[in-house]
Every structure is written in C-alpha cells, then in structure tokens.
Design an enzyme around this catalytic site. Structure first.
Site, PDB file in Angstrom:
ATOM      1  N   GLY C 149       5.327  -8.500   5.667  1.00  0.00           N
ATOM      2  CA  GLY C 149       4.819  -9.818   5.344  1.00  0.00           C
ATOM      3  C   GLY C 149       3.744  -9.742   4.277  1.00  0.00           C
ATOM      4  O   GLY C 149       3.270  -8.660   3.917  1.00  0.00           O
ATOM      5  N   CYS C 150       3.357 -10.900   3.769  1.00  0.00           N
ATOM      6  CA  CYS C 150       2.394 -10.929   2.664  1.00  0.00           C
ATOM      7  C   CYS C 150       1.006 -10.529   3.147  1.00  0.00           C
ATOM      8  O   CYS C 150       0.390  -9.601   2.618  1.00  0.00           O
ATOM      9  CB  CYS C 150       2.391 -12.305   2.009  1.00  0.00           C
ATOM     10  SG  CYS C 150       2.298 -13.701   3.154  1.00  0.00           S
ATOM     11  N   TYR C 151       0.486 -11.232   4.159  1.00  0.00           N
ATOM     12  CA  TYR C 151      -0.818 -10.840   4.696  1.00  0.00           C
ATOM     13  C   TYR C 151      -0.809  -9.379   5.143  1.00  0.00           C
ATOM     14  O   TYR C 151      -1.737  -8.619   4.835  1.00  0.00           O
ATOM     15  CB  TYR C 151      -1.191 -11.717   5.892  1.00  0.00           C
ATOM     16  CG  TYR C 151      -1.599 -13.133   5.580  1.00  0.00           C
ATOM     17  CD1 TYR C 151      -2.660 -13.416   4.726  1.00  0.00           C
ATOM     18  CD2 TYR C 151      -0.960 -14.212   6.187  1.00  0.00           C
ATOM     19  CE1 TYR C 151      -3.055 -14.731   4.479  1.00  0.00           C
ATOM     20  CE2 TYR C 151      -1.350 -15.524   5.950  1.00  0.00           C
ATOM     21  CZ  TYR C 151      -2.394 -15.782   5.095  1.00  0.00           C
ATOM     22  OH  TYR C 151      -2.791 -17.079   4.867  1.00  0.00           O
ATOM     23  N   THR C 153       0.832  -6.830   4.085  1.00  0.00           N
ATOM     24  CA  THR C 153       0.776  -5.893   2.962  1.00  0.00           C
ATOM     25  C   THR C 153      -0.656  -5.754   2.454  1.00  0.00           C
ATOM     26  O   THR C 153      -1.173  -4.649   2.297  1.00  0.00           O
ATOM     27  CB  THR C 153       1.707  -6.373   1.831  1.00  0.00           C
ATOM     28  OG1 THR C 153       3.056  -6.370   2.311  1.00  0.00           O
ATOM     29  CG2 THR C 153       1.597  -5.473   0.608  1.00  0.00           C
ATOM     30  N   ALA C 154      -1.286  -6.891   2.191  1.00  0.00           N
ATOM     31  CA  ALA C 154      -2.641  -6.843   1.638  1.00  0.00           C
ATOM     32  C   ALA C 154      -3.619  -6.204   2.627  1.00  0.00           C
ATOM     33  O   ALA C 154      -4.473  -5.401   2.245  1.00  0.00           O
ATOM     34  CB  ALA C 154      -3.106  -8.250   1.275  1.00  0.00           C
TER      35      ALA C 154
END
Lengths: 344, 344, 344, 344
Positions: C149-151, C153-154
C-alpha cells in the site's frame, strides 16, 4: 423577526443560507428539510455551524410546517419548487426559489432546456426575477421570487449598463465565464472530484448551457430587443467565485464608459464599480454579497471588455436570496449581508 | 466605542484585523500605519475592504497619533513592538502585540531564538500571554498583551486538559502540526509561491522552530513542571488553517478523556470539543475564531491522540487579538467574533 | 517483450500503469478490462493517453484472454484478485496485485480488517510482499506479488533502517502520515470532492486504518519481534503525494543515523537518502518512482524524526508494480521508471 | 550526441528543459549557467533532478565555454539573449532562445512593448520563429530560433486553420486565455504567492500584454493581411496549463470545421484535434509536448469557438524548444518528447 423555512438545505446553497442567516438580526430559521438527512442535526452535517444551530435538525418536507413560515427558500434541484410553491403561496407563505424553476418566463423554453414539462406554468406570471438591480420595485410586493443563477447574475450586471444605454451591438455579445467548482453542487460526481477538477481548466457545455436562455432573457429586457449571445462557461480549480469576461462592440468611442457604469450603479449597495484600469479578483468577493465590475476598452478599439466577479454562492445564490428577503419584508437591504469578503 | 490603532497593517494579520473590526460594533479603527504604503488607501490595497474603510489610508507610524488611541495592535515583524510599546503604554494606550516580541517571559531565551537582543526586557513582567482559556483574569487588567502564535494556540489548547489533570507523561510530548501557507505571511519569498507551495507537502524547521519555546513555556505552566516536547511543523497546500496532531502517553486507561476535555472547555466560547470519534477539518473554522478539538485513544493503547484545528489568521492571530480586546475593555467576549466559518 | 494484462484499469492506479507502461521498452499492454467501461477506448476515457493507446479498449474480464498474458496487474478493489488470481496462476500467468488482497499473511487478520472472509487463503503462502528493498530475492522467483500500500511503503522505508539495526524502542512507534486525495481513488464520494477536500486538512480513521496491520507486519519483520505502532493518516489538499513523518525513540545517541540510512539504501535505485538537515517535498517525487528520506534528531534528544515522501500512485502503487515486473522478468530494474519527477 | 548549454537555468523553463533532456537519448547537457547560483549543484536546487544530474552545477555564464556546445538554450529574462547570441553564433553554436528577444520581427515594435531598445536588430533577419507547425522547413536550417511564447503557441495553433483557409472575419478575433501561475515565472513576486493567486481568478494586462503583438504577427502571416485581435489573459489557480478560448466569425456555415482542423494537423506529431464536441482539459497535456484542440459552432451561429490547451512549460516553452532542437539537428521530432501527460 421573519420566520424562515428552507427546503433542501443539504447542498452548498443551503449551508450558505444558514451561514448568512445566522448573522441576520431579523430572520430566524424555523425549519429546514431534507428527505435524505431527516433527523440529522444541521451542525452534525456542517460542523462550521456548531454553536449556531445546535437545536436545528433536518426534517421531512411537509407543507403544513413550512406553511407556518413567513417565507420559504428552495435550495433544491429543479422541479421541486414547481411541486410545492403553489401550496405554500396558498398558505400565505412567500417563496424565494434559488433553483431554476421560475427563472424563465416562457414555460416552453424552460421545458426545452430542462428536458421536462414546466410543473407550474400558472405561477409564472407572478414570479419575479430577483435581480434587485433591475427589479427592486417588483420584488417589494412579490410573493414568489426566482433568484437568478450565478452566471446570469455576473453576466447581466456586467452587460446591463451598455445595453440599457443602447451602446452595444447586441447581435454579437460574448460571455466567457469561469466558475469555481462549488457551482456544480455537492453531488458526488466524478467530474467534481478534487483529482479531476484540481490543477486543470476546461470549458464545458459549449454547445449550450442552461444559463444561456436566462442570460439572454435578461439582456433582451435591458436592450429592448433581441440579442445574439455566445456563452462559454469554464470550470476553474477554485471552490468559490465566478469571473465573467464580457465582450461587446461599442462603436461610439466618445462615450465615457467608466462614468456610465458608475452612474448606473451609484445607488446599488452590492455592485462595486472599480476604478478605471482595475482587474477585479474573485477572492475580493469571497463570502460577500458583492459584484465587482471593471470596464476596459483595450487599445482604444471598438471592442469593450467588462470584467465582473461574484461569489457564486453569495451574490450568485444565497446572498442574493437574502437580499431579496430584505427587500420583500421592508428591511434594510444590507441586513445580514454587510460583512467583508474573506481575503486571503 | 474603543478607538483602535494598527501598526503594520499591510500583512495578512493586518487585513484580517480590519475584516474582523469592520463588523465589531464597539471598536473603530482610527489609524493604521505602514511605512511602505503610507498614503495608500486601505481599500486600494485590499479590495475586499472596499465599501468598509473608504476613508482610511495607511500613514507613517507616529507615536503621538497612535497614543491618541485606546489600544494599538502590532501586526508587525518581531522587534517593532519592542521599540514602540513602551512609549504607547506611557501615553496611556494599551498594546495588543500580535508579533512574538512579548511571548517568551525569558529575555535571554527570546534572544537565542530570534537572533537579536530583546529590545524591551523591562516590559516583560507586565506582559500578559493572551490565551484567554488560560489567562482570562490577567487579561482583564492588562496593559500589554502578547497574542499567542498560531501553532502555540492550537497545540496548547489541545494538550492543556491532559497536562492540567496530570495525566500525561510530560517527558515525551509530540506536536505534529500542519499549517496553511498564510502562516508564512505576505512577504515575497520563493518558498511561498503558488508553484512552490502548491500541490506539495513538506516538513520544515525540524531542527527547531521559534514556536517551540513558546509552546513549551505554556505546557510547563499547565504541567507544573518541565516538559519534553518534539514539535514538527509542516507546510500544507492551503491558504488558511492549522491542524495540530498531538501525541501524549496517558497510562491511566480508566480516565474519561472526552468528559475531561468537555469539562475543561465547558465555559469557553471559542473552544469546541467535538463528539467522541470526530475528526475536525480545518475548513470548519475558516474565518472563525474557534478551536475545534477531538480526543482519541487509538486501539485502546497508552498513546492519546488529540486533534486540534484553528484558522491561523483568526484564533491563531487576529481573532484572538480581538478576543483579548473584548476582555480588556469589559466587552462581551464574542463581540465581532460570532460569525460562522466559511464552508465550503 | 512482456505481454501485460490489466484488470480494472479505470481507476487512478490503472491509468498510472498505462502511463508508465507506455514508456516501457520491454512491456506491452495487450488487454485491459473493465466491466463498466467495456467497449470504451482507453484514450476516450483518459485523454492524456491519446496517441499512446489508440487501439486499446476496455474489455470484459475474461480468464481465457488474461491467461494469454505473461503477467496480469490487478488495479481493483479488494476481493477481485482473490477470485481470479488462482485461475491465472494455473494458466501460467503471473499476477501482480495492487489491491490489498494478498498483503497480510494472516487470513484471519485480513478478514477482521476488511470485513469479509479471505477469498484465497491457499495462495497466501506463496504470495510475496512486493517491497523490493526488503524482498528483492523473493520477488525474482515469485508468481504472485502483493504490491504494498501507499502509506505502508512510505512508512516502512522510513522505519526499516532503525528497526533492522535494533536501535529503536519498538513499543512506541508513531507514523503521522499525510496523503493527497488521489489515495482515495476515483470513486464519486462526497468526501473526495474538490469543494470538500480542497483548502482543508483533516485526520481520518484514527481509530484504525486498514494500512495499520500491513505496516505493523512489515515493521515486525524488520524488528524481529512485536511492535507498538500508532498510525494517524491525514487527508491533504493535493492530488498526489504521501508525506510520512515518523517518530521513534533511539536512546543511543552515539549512532550516526545519516550513515546508517545511506548505507542501508546505498544500492537501492529508488530510495534517495537526502543530505542531513533536508526536508523532502512530496512534489520532488511527483510522477516518479522514488522515495526520498531524511532523518533528524531534533534538539539532540531521544526522539528521532524520519521524513519519507513518495508519490502514492507511483512508488506507492503503479510504479512499484512495474518495478516488481522488472525484477520478476529479469529486466533492468529501472526500465520504464527512470524519468524525473514533474516539478513544478 | 548533441552537446547542450543552458543559460539561466534556475527558472521554471530551465528546470523543465533539464527534466526533458534527462530523457533525451541524443542530447546531453554539458553546461548550465546562473550568476546567482554559480557553484550550486543543479540537484541541490531542484531535488526532483537528484539521480539525474548529480555532477552538474551552475556556472557563471562564459561565452568560451558555451561556445563549445552545439546548441545553447536561453531560459532567461528578455535582453540576455540579445547580448550573447551573436557571439555564440559566431563561434558556430546554434541558439534556441526561449525568451522574447527574437520573437518580433520588427525591432521598433519590440522596443515599444519591452520598454528598451532592441539589443541585436542585426540578427532579426535570420531569426526563425520556432513554431514547427508553421515553420518546420525554416527551422531545419536555422542557427537562431525564437521559441514562441506560451499564450502565442496556444492561440496561433487554434486560429491558424481558420485563417489560412480564409474563413474568419479577421477584423474581430478574440483570444480569452487562462494561464496557470507558472507562466509568471519563479520570481518572488507578491502576486504569485500561494495566498494571492490561490483560490481566485482574475484578468490582467487587459490594456495590452506583451504577447499581443506576437500573436498578431503570427495571425497576420496566416491570414495574409492585417488582423484585429483582442487578447485578454487571466491568471488561474493552477500550476501549469494554458486554456485558450478563441472566438472568430465564420459566416460560411457550409464548411466542415472538424475536417478542416483535422486535415491541417494530420501530420503534426504534437497537435491533437479532438473529436467533435470535445472540451479539452489542461491536465490532459500536463508535462507533455502536446496541444489539444476542439472546434465548436455554438447554436449553429456565425461565431466559431476554438478551445486550445497546452502545458505552458512544455509545448509553451521547453518542450517546444526541444522539438526545435530535434528538427534543427535532423533527429526524429518526437525524441525525448513522447511520454504521456501526468493525469491525475
């Protein structure tokens, strides 16, 4: 104290009515309806209203209750006011309709542009087009007001001084208009998403937009005859605001356009003719019931350019509706509408 | 009628003071100064004020003239109030300073963070930190008010109930704060350009921001002892608004945090404790002098999360300044500040 | 030439896959499916693709056709890949799933957070979590990839160096994350409207967001044991971008954090450890498959702050998916992903 | 491999040149100059370029070094190319000037609009106006290219088919144009601040904008005679993009405008005539070297409306500059420019 009802208060013009009326010393919202949100507190849906309407909830629309109000605003999609306005008028309640239902005087033209038969043609003769700068006297005695659309307000106020003075070539008027996204309402449409409308600009409905016949109708009145109007609306990545850029041929180069505009609006509390050479910004009217106008004649040519800005939710909708209320009920016209725009 | 002067009125806190005072029934702006814009009409610089201050122009700052006011606001960069406040107080004029000049009680700490000696240390003992939710009584009799910074207002109001109740581990408090770009002022800096700050997000001054010692000072008072605070400010692509996300360890899981916050702010006209589970939006306070707060304990763990939002130009600056004026002059605290936020 | 299929290509991750693959010299989109848009040309729906996919139209999903591809991307809501992945694998087609279907290794935990039973638990053992910086070797031989997911990954890329080195107090990690609105997808939801999400900031799902268990799972792996994580996502008024602000206690003040991060990512083509003192902007990765990271220790205290930014649609979704494709098919990892971010 | 120099690379057209050339397989940036940033690494100023130009730093402009390049781009304010172009041409280096210095063929007209004498009138005869859709053959052999302005590119490409066909009343052409804020450059001006240009719309320079004579010059060529043009530029709250809404009288209602436009641009790699009835969005060209055009005849009247959109930094500046480079050096015209626009 004017007792106010609002039908369909969940959209942007609804919440804007509530915001404005919260500061109005002579009006009180007694009932607000919404089928989909019945039972929900207004302040739960719109947290900016917490502390202002803590005891007001949406209710199912009901003519008996609404008929107990002095005036009812319709902040609804088209068609709703057609169905209810008559009964309310019969009950002695005045109606201020923010939708398009009574804006066009010709029921057939309405049917053509809105794709359904007009639902209350019998009421058309007494419906007053609520542009105070044109119809103030009629508004005073009116029972049924059709509040002008957002584009039509900006465009008419910009063109009117030229047309009333008979200065413009009425066969080729152009209104290139730019609107913020709130003009599209609070409906969940893909085109209104942040990621679709943001950081982009586009024209739409170039083939023909529903505000075209409304603007034309107003310009015909001002010109005293037929007009040829091209109207191109654009979607702009901002929440509020309309910027109308208006083009008209004015062959007479001797006329003092600045003086003409200043004189036309000298006594208007909500039209601000800016100094010669100005470029009004939409943010200068954000949240305020003001139309700011500047008039230019680029390179001294025949073509006159009028710049006219409003907040589409205020002077283009809810603020103008309250202005009509003030006039109808004999109140000072600025009541509840005298605050300055929010800048930045 | 309170006679008001404003020093340095060309920035965003200046225009916001003018916007708010235009609606204030008991205050009147008599003089506004700006060296760079002396002679310019206020409404020529800020067209949103056309129709409100048509006879008010910027003038060169002059103690004699300012000394004729009941109160003078400083909406200036730091250092200016240091230089002028003393003379004004001697002239019997009260001072409400929106800059950072009198926020820190320790002149040496001020000097360290602002990179220059404190210019008026003798005035520090009587300067009152103008956070009404903490210092209302002191504000009543004050001659010199230091209006809190924007981040400090949002962060303190969110942390205070936990700290005053002795519930939080004060050694490890975190304030992750997000600000709109207007917090950076109206100065022409590359970093504040639309094309630099738009469509992007970044932290800044993680090493140490000037609001850190101010927040810490306020939290020490609330906690009755030292605190360890990490403060990370972020620049957010919006014009107005601060969203403070606050983290604190609260080992006692039996405490009813919602009740604690509601009780602490029960009588506060400008702090709104939202229902349990809420997520306040900054737009719900846009243009309004309100701080909305919600308190969460995610997954029932030790870490409590407080969400606190304000409009940095209103409750975080000019609105709070007017609130202080009302308290100082014995006026109803809500005067001129009771309008609803602009949404959308 | 890798023959590619895309299931559910009408959303933002779908169009982003198309944008990226249009520049990929070794991959070719052979089929793209959408039930709702079947028959519509891709370039009619997404005019930015005009001139790139003029002969590609959406088709009804069909395993036979998809099974003729070397690899199929799922850019679908959760649940869809559960239903189709098995058949495709049986047909010899590899699967890269951008949805959440195979991200959690524990089917029961998945069911708890997604509110429905896991639809393909038998595939979980072979599903590889497609974070190349952690699982590159496993990705090489994988048939089924769960793109992070995006969150997650970061957040993971920011925390991992601290956790792998055993430096952080793993019992109290905080991820305060800010996302652009495209993270909410292209669905027509009121909360994603320009006039709702614009000019405002808010936290959401503080009680518990579906990315919480995914981040925790990754951090447990890195830490080699349980972690206590608080995750607070925020909606930010920008289209693309995630800014993760990460907090962890690191008692050992002798460690050189900058060197630690630089060493951890020295050979990573898509992680950029910025110089000490940096504040990465989300716009610096807009459109690019990069995660930029900076590490701070404010005031030399125990708390370390890591700033980690990605484009949620690229390194947080479609770019990372293409990176996985490159690794799976033995291509140069940067292929099709080497362009610079769009700034401004 | 074409060896490229860039003079004045710190502005938005400079960083855009770097972004585009980073993907160009046949061009290499050997030198980039900036007096103010000499010694600074390009990637330190523009973090989106980290990983692309890690060894490239700004240097002080120096004709000897620049003269070693095959071609030098000027991404400078007006006046700079006047001073340096001659020497570079003498050194055998070709010049592609993105500034306004060589756009007007008449030195006196240039002096009138730019408020200073033309600095290199002797070079005017050989300067080629770099609009490939008009001047491709001349560009091939040119040594000195004047890259068209952003508004002029959008406006000319939209009007040209009508004018070349002799269809329009050339005495009354109107170009109502809307630009993103990056068109104003990276200079620290108050009007370009996020809090000034955001959430607002305004016209500017209605009296006369510097792009007016440039557009008129191009339209005169297309029309084969004088034209009367009214040009009203507007500032729009987005970073990139120009939307030109063009109005022209076309009395002949028998002409198939759609076919006319499609035929005119049939072989143009970077002009996309959209299907009849389309409304191009600026975001559909964001980051891409494309002009998308739609032509309308509202209500079947005399007035034709052409909608033309470009990215002002790409087809309106740096992309068009690279397109010129490709043509000048006999490369495939699409080289380095074939990527799709970034949407959303």
């Amino acid at each position: 104290m004017v007792k106010v009802g609002i039908v369909g208060g969940t959209g942007y013009t609804g919440v804007e009515l509530l915001r404005l009326l919260a500061q109005h010393p002579q009006a009180e919202v007694a009932v607000i309806t919404s089928r989909s949100e019945a039972g929900v507190k207004v302040a739960d849906m719109y947290p900016n209203l917490r502390g202002h309407y803590d005891n007001l909830s949406f209710s199912v629309p009901d003519v008996a209750t609404l008929g107990g109000c002095d005036v009812v605003f319709f902040a609804t999609p088209h068609g709703v006011a057609h169905a209810l306005a008559g009964e309310l008028l019969d009950a002695g309640t005045r109606v201020i309709d923010l939708s398009a239902d009574f804006r066009l005087q010709d029921a057939e033209e309405w049917a053509k542009w809105y794709g359904q038969p007009h639902g209350a043609p019998a009421l058309l003769p007494e419906a007053v087009y609520g542009l105070p700068e044109v119809n103030r006297e009629s508004i005073k005695g009116a029972r049924l007001i059709a509040v002008p659309g957002c584009y039509p307000t900006a465009a008419q106020l910009g063109f009117i001084p030229l047309l009333e003075a008979g200065l413009a070539d009425t066969s080729r008027l152009i209104a290139d208009c730019k609107s913020g996204v709130s003009g599209a309402g609070r409906g969940a449409k893909v085109g209104s998403l942040f990621c679709e409308a943001g950081e982009s600009m586009m024209a739409y409905s170039v083939k023909g937009h529903r505000h075209l016949p409304e603007i034309s109708q107003g310009l015909r009145r001002a010109a005293g005859g037929d007009v040829g109007l091209t109207f191109v609306p654009h979607l702009t990545p901002m929440i509020r605001g309309i910027h109308a850029t208006l083009y008209a041929n004015v062959a007479d180069k001797g006329v003092d356009l600045q003086a003409l505009f200043e004189k036309r609006y000298a006594n208007e509390p909500f039209v601000d003719v800016m100094p010669a050479g100005s470029h009004p910004e939409t943010r200068s009217v954000r949240g305020a019931n003001v139309c700011r106008i500047a008039v230019h004649r680029p390179q001294g040519g025949d073509l006159v350019v009028v710049l006219s800005v409003i907040d589409n939710l205020v002077k283009g909708a809810s603020g103008q509706a309250v202005q009509n209320l003030n006039i109808m009920f004999g109140l000072e016209e600025r009541l509840g509408l005298s605050h300055a725009a929010l800048l930045p």
